[in-house]
Write an enzyme that holds these catalytic residues in place. Sequence first.
Site, mmCIF file in Angstrom:
data_model
loop_
_atom_site.group_PDB
_atom_site.id
_atom_site.type_symbol
_atom_site.label_atom_id
_atom_site.label_comp_id
_atom_site.label_asym_id
_atom_site.label_seq_id
_atom_site.Cartn_x
_atom_site.Cartn_y
_atom_site.Cartn_z
ATOM 1 N N ARG A 16 3.851 5.383 6.957
ATOM 2 C CA ARG A 16 4.525 6.432 7.223
ATOM 3 C C ARG A 16 3.040 6.885 7.174
ATOM 4 O O ARG A 16 2.047 6.141 7.548
ATOM 5 C CB ARG A 16 5.173 6.907 5.849
ATOM 6 C CG ARG A 16 4.617 6.166 4.488
ATOM 7 C CD ARG A 16 4.310 7.152 3.550
ATOM 8 N NE ARG A 16 3.914 6.838 2.139
ATOM 9 C CZ ARG A 16 3.865 7.566 0.573
ATOM 10 N NH1 ARG A 16 5.043 6.932 0.716
ATOM 11 N NH2 ARG A 16 3.051 7.020 0.131
ATOM 12 N N ASP A 61 0.547 -6.890 0.762
ATOM 13 C CA ASP A 61 -0.466 -5.960 -0.272
ATOM 14 C C ASP A 61 -1.999 -6.553 0.061
ATOM 15 O O ASP A 61 -2.574 -7.775 0.193
ATOM 16 C CB ASP A 61 -0.486 -6.012 -1.694
ATOM 17 C CG ASP A 61 -1.190 -5.471 -2.999
ATOM 18 O OD1 ASP A 61 -2.598 -5.286 -2.252
ATOM 19 O OD2 ASP A 61 -1.118 -5.739 -3.982
ATOM 20 N N TYR A 153 -12.528 7.584 -5.581
ATOM 21 C CA TYR A 153 -12.378 7.340 -4.517
ATOM 22 C C TYR A 153 -12.443 6.948 -3.018
ATOM 23 O O TYR A 153 -12.975 7.109 -2.098
ATOM 24 C CB TYR A 153 -10.653 8.703 -3.971
ATOM 25 C CG TYR A 153 -10.221 8.244 -2.711
ATOM 26 C CD1 TYR A 153 -9.483 8.150 -1.580
ATOM 27 C CD2 TYR A 153 -10.898 9.749 -1.848
ATOM 28 C CE1 TYR A 153 -8.968 8.253 -1.281
ATOM 29 C CE2 TYR A 153 -9.923 9.974 -0.149
ATOM 30 C CZ TYR A 153 -9.074 9.132 -0.134
ATOM 31 O OH TYR A 153 -8.631 9.157 1.453
ATOM 32 N N LYS A 157 -14.486 4.799 -0.170
ATOM 33 C CA LYS A 157 -14.280 5.146 1.260
ATOM 34 C C LYS A 157 -15.679 5.425 1.650
ATOM 35 O O LYS A 157 -16.057 5.536 2.576
ATOM 36 C CB LYS A 157 -13.484 6.849 1.230
ATOM 37 C CG LYS A 157 -12.020 6.734 0.433
ATOM 38 C CD LYS A 157 -11.209 6.286 2.080
ATOM 39 C CE LYS A 157 -9.981 6.253 1.959
ATOM 40 N NZ LYS A 157 -9.159 5.461 3.425
#
Length: 249
Positions: A16, A61, A153, A157
């Site tokens: 998606r 995964d 996060y 990143k």
Amino acid sequence: MFNLTGKVAIVTGAARGIGQSIAIEFAKHGANVVVNDIIPGQDTVNKIRTLKRKSIFVKADVSNKKQVENVINETIKKFKKIDILVNNAGIFVVEPTEKITEESWEKTMNINLKGCFLCAQATANQMIKRKKGVILNISSVAGLEGYAQAAAYCASKGGIRLLTKALAAEFGAKGIRVNSIHPGIIETAMTKSLLGDKKTKQGMLMKIPLKKTGKPIDIAGAAVFLASDAASYITGTEIVIDGGWTCAL
Ligand code: NAD
């Protein structure tokens, strides 16, 4: 110029959102695509087959080395080579720093950062043999600047940004280009609750010069460019796609 005819691409997290859009745009430009995700990816596979390109789904995964190796093995079994890897799979957890558990920190780092490394490592082994290949890592504007309540996060990143440069430095002589893409706020399942909050959305839009949120296709266009020969002298760099969010004071 942006032709991907005959290329074989693996896109992680492609069931998606941004990953699905990249997978479909690659197919529109001629590539056959291996769709990876931990959730069912048949919808993406069907859309690619409608475009008369070949596609398979391999569940894995990305934080699990054995499962990643299986994606590579299945790709070689079906398509004999890998031209392009897009490390797109990722999770975004908003948590005040004092509440982040060790498990939550590790989960974010393992999927977002270690996942990129494992997929790049396993794929590079195949690309080195042919002395060519392209790796695209989907980072974030949160890999360039800090975002409150997203310490894990941002760290993951930011890590992707420098992993990209390290791999580009190492793999350039082996014919492999490695670049990162840094999306701003894009309308996907990941940002649904964030953008569902009117006040938060308004606050974000005020800071974005183009005054709108992005769509997955805005990221896919840059991915097609970077994967194509039109970008054959581009490696170790980053493309920020954020409507100007990070350029404005
Ligand atoms: P999304 O949640 O719609 O898609 C992420 C996909 O990754 C999902 O299909 C999910 O099942 C898959 N995934 C999660 N964990 C996985 C794992 N361990 N192994 C394999 N697949 C896994 O989100 P999206 O917005 O399409 O995000 C795609 C990428 O873009 C992510 O890396 C995200 O951090 C990055 N990004 C998104 C935005 C945004 O605003 N949407 C902004 C910056 C960066």
